[in-house]
Design an enzyme around this catalytic site. Structure first.
Site, PDB file in Angstrom:
ATOM      1  CD  GLN A  11      -2.905   1.230   2.245  1.00  0.00           C
ATOM      2  OE1 GLN A  11      -3.128   0.216   2.892  1.00  0.00           O
ATOM      3  NE2 GLN A  11      -3.639   2.306   2.372  1.00  0.00           N
ATOM      4  CD  GLU A  71      -5.463  -5.005   0.119  1.00  0.00           C
ATOM      5  OE1 GLU A  71      -6.656  -5.266   0.269  1.00  0.00           O
ATOM      6  OE2 GLU A  71      -5.049  -3.862  -0.104  1.00  0.00           O
ATOM      7  N   GLY A 144       3.217  -5.902   5.849  1.00  0.00           N
ATOM      8  CA  GLY A 144       3.616  -7.269   5.538  1.00  0.00           C
ATOM      9  C   GLY A 144       4.136  -7.389   4.120  1.00  0.00           C
ATOM     10  CB  THR A 145       2.733  -6.277   0.847  1.00  0.00           C
ATOM     11  OG1 THR A 145       1.501  -6.916   1.176  1.00  0.00           O
ATOM     12  CG2 THR A 145       3.062  -6.563  -0.603  1.00  0.00           C
ATOM     13  CB  THR A 179      -0.330   1.289  10.113  1.00  0.00           C
ATOM     14  OG1 THR A 179       0.943   0.783   9.719  1.00  0.00           O
ATOM     15  CG2 THR A 179      -0.495   2.701   9.612  1.00  0.00           C
ATOM     16  CG  ASN A 206       4.772   7.670   7.503  1.00  0.00           C
ATOM     17  OD1 ASN A 206       4.982   8.259   6.447  1.00  0.00           O
ATOM     18  ND2 ASN A 206       4.056   6.570   7.570  1.00  0.00           N
ATOM     19  CG  ASN A 228       1.888   9.222  -0.107  1.00  0.00           C
ATOM     20  OD1 ASN A 228       2.799   8.861   0.623  1.00  0.00           O
ATOM     21  ND2 ASN A 228       0.763   8.540  -0.220  1.00  0.00           N
ATOM     22  CD  GLU A 254      27.992  11.508 -11.239  1.00  0.00           C
ATOM     23  OE1 GLU A 254      28.175  12.668 -10.860  1.00  0.00           O
ATOM     24  OE2 GLU A 254      27.641  11.210 -12.394  1.00  0.00           O
TER      25      GLU A 254
END
Length: 449
Positions: A11, A71, A144-145, A179, A206, A228, A254
Site C-alpha cells: 500500500q 491484496e 507485511g507486503t 499502523t 512518517n 506522499n 554516481e
C-alpha cells in the site's frame, strides 16, 4: 538511454507511486492518458524523460513501473483513478489475500505465489530498455507486503540482474503514527534480508514528514496524500538528474559512488527545502543561501535524528531551478565557516553538487507553493544510527516476551531468523559507531618512535 524501472510494493509503495507519477507527468507535460501535446514532436527537443517513460508507436508515454500488492483494493484505486490510462494494465499486479502485516506471509506463503508474474513483467520492461540503469523500489518497512515481499523481490532481482543498481525508498515506521503493532519485527526482518541486496536506501520517517506538514504547511491533520506529495517532491529531486538535462548531471551509480563509503552503510539522510505553503511563498523570496541553510536544520530532515551528534561521511546537494554555481559555492562556503558540521576525519569535507535548470513543479491543488528554486540534500551521516537504535529497542521489548512471534512461525518462518536479523542490526549499529571513530586514535602507538 539510461533507463530506470520503478517497482512500487504494498500500500505505501503504491500510494507513493501515485504521487510520484502524478508529479513526473506534470513535470514532463504528459497528460493523464499518456499523450504528450503535439508541440513536443517525437525525437525533437528533450528526450531525457525516456529514462522513466517508454513511448509507444501511437505516441503514448507509459511509465516504466510495476505496481504490486498482495491484496487488490489499493491498486484498484489506480485502475479506476485519474491516471488509469497511463499505466499498462499488466503493470498493475495484485494478489487475492493480503499479507496481514506479517513479514512471513509477504516473504514466504503468499509472496511466493505472485513473485514469478512480477519478475516476468519486470523482465518485459527490462527488455524494452536499451541500457537499463537500475531499479527504484518503493515500500514501507512496517507492512507485511512492503517488508516481506520487497525482501523476496530484492533477492530475486540480485539473482536476475546482478550488476544493476537497486535503490530503495523506504517508509520508516513512525513512533506516533503506527499502523501495526508488529512494525518493529517487520522492519528488522526486511532490513536484514535486503541489506546485502540494496545499494542505497533513502529512508523516509512518517513522523518527520507529519511534522514538516504541520509546521511548514500549516496542515493541522496531514493525510497520507499530503505526506506522499511531499515525499514525491523529494523523489523527484533525487531523480531529476536522470530525467532532465542540467549543468551538473548525476546518475544513479554516481550517487552510490559518492554517498556509500562501505556497502552496508548505505542509508543517506534526505533533507528538502523549501517546504513552504502558497500564502507564505507569496511574501518571501528564498535565496540559494537560505534554502541551503535550511538543509542543515534537523527540522527539515526526512528521518528524525540529530546530525549535530553524528559525523558526516558524505554530502550531496541537488539544486533545481534558478541556481548558478557561483551562488552555490558562496552558500557552501558560508556553511563551512559558520556551521559546526563535523565530517569524519578520513573523509575530506567535500560537497558534491548537482544543478538542474528545470524549476520544481507544484501539483495543482497541492499544499506546496510554486517556487523558483529548491534543493535536496543527501547526506550520509552516522546520526541515522539513532533511527536504527529506536527500532531495535522496540524489537527487543516485544521479542523478550516472544510477543506475536507465533504468527510468523505459523507461516513457516523459524524463530532463529528473528535472532539472526537482530544480530545483523546490532552489527549495523556497531558499523555506524566504528565509522565515526577517528582513525588517528588507533594509529598513535605506531608513531611513537
Amino acid at each position: 538511454m539510461r533507463e530506470c524501472i520503478s517497482v512500487h510494493v504494498g500500500q505505501a509503495g503504491v500510494q507513493m507511486g501515485n504521487a510520484c507519477w502524478e508529479l513526473y507527468c506534470l513535470e514532463h507535460g504528459i497528460q493523464p492518458d499518456g499523450q504528450m501535446p503535439s508541440d513536443k514532436t517525437i525525437g525533437g527537443g528533450d528526450d531525457s524523460f525516456t529514462t522513466f517513460f517508454s513511448e509507444t508507436g501511437a505516441g503514448k508515454h507509459v511509465p516504466r513501473a510495476v505496481f504490486v500488492d498482495l491484496e487488490p483494493t489499493v491498486i484498484d484505486e489506480v485502475r479506476a483513478g485519474t491516471y488509469r490510462q497511463l499505466f499498462h494494465p499488466e503493470q498493475l499486479i495484485t494478489g487475492k489475500e493480503d499479507a496481514a502485516n506479517n513479514y512471513a506471509r509477504g516473504h514466504y506463503t503468499i509472496g511466493k505465489e505472485i513473485i514469478d508474474p512480477v519478475l516476468d513483467r519486470i523482465r518485459k520492461l527490462a527488455d524494452q530498455c536499451t541500457g537499463l540503469q537500475g531499479f527504484l523500489v518503493f515500500h514501507s518497512f512496517g507492512g507485511g507486503t512492503g517488508s516481506g515481499f520487497t525482501s523476496l523481490l530484492m533477492e530475486r532481482l540480485s539473482v536476475d540482474y546482478g550488476k544493476k543498481s537497486k535503490l530503495e525508498f523506504s517508509i520508516y515506521p513512525a513512533p506516533q503514527v503506527s499502523t501495526a503493532v508488529v512494525e518493529p519485527y517487520n522492519s528488522i526482518l526486511t532490513t536484514h534480508t535486503t541489506l546485502e541486496h540494496s545499494d542505497c536506501a533513502f529512508m523516509v520517517d512518517n513522523e518527520a514528514i507529519y511534522d514538516i506538514c504541520r509546521r511548514n504547511l500549516d496542515i493541522e491533520r496531514p493525510t497520507y496524500t499530503n505526506l506522499n506529495r511531499l515525499i514525491s517532491q523529494i523523489v523527484s529531486s533525487i531523480t531529476a538528474s536522470l530525467r532532465f538535462d542540467g549543468a551538473l548531471n548525476v546518475d544513479l551509480t554516481e550517487f552510490q559512488t559518492n554517498l556509500v563509503p562501505y556497502p552496508r552503510i548505505h542509508f543517506p539522510l534526505a533533507t528538502y527545502a523549501p517546504v513552504i505553503s502558497a500564502e507564505k511563498a507569496y511574501h518571501e523570496q528564498l535565496s540559494v543561501s537560505e534554502i541551503t541553510n535550511a538543509c542543515f536544520e534537523p527540522a527539515n530532515q526526512m528521518v528524525k535524528c540529530d546530525p549535530r551528534h553524528g559525523k558526516y561521511m558524505a554530502c550531496c546537494l541537488l539544486y533545481r531551478g534558478d541556481v548558478v554555481p557561483k551562488d552555490v559555492n558562496a552558500a557552501i562556503a558560508a556553511i563551512k565557516t559558520k556551521r559546526t558540521i563535523q565530517f569524519v576525519d578520513w573523509c575530506p569535507t567535500g560537497f558534491k553538487v548537482g544543478i538542474n535548470y528545470q524549476p520544481p513543479t507544484a501539483v495543482p491543488g497541492g499544499d506546496l507553493a510554486k517556487v523558483q528554486r529548491a534543493v535536496c540534500m543527501l547526506s550520509n551521516t552516522t546520526a541515522i544510527a539513532e533511527a536504527w537504535a529506536r527500532l531495535d529497542h522496540k524489537f527487543d521489548l516485544m521479542y523478550a516476551k516472544r510477543a506475536f512471534v507465533h504468527w510468523y512461525v505459523g507461516e513457516g518462518m523459524e524463530e532463529g531468523e528473528f535472532s539472526e536479523a537482530r544480530e545483523d542490526m546490532a552489527a549495523l549499529e556497531k558499523d555506524y559507531e566504528e565509522v565515526g571513530i577517528d582513525s588517528y586514535e588507533d594509529e598513535d602507538e605506531g608513531e611513537e618512535y
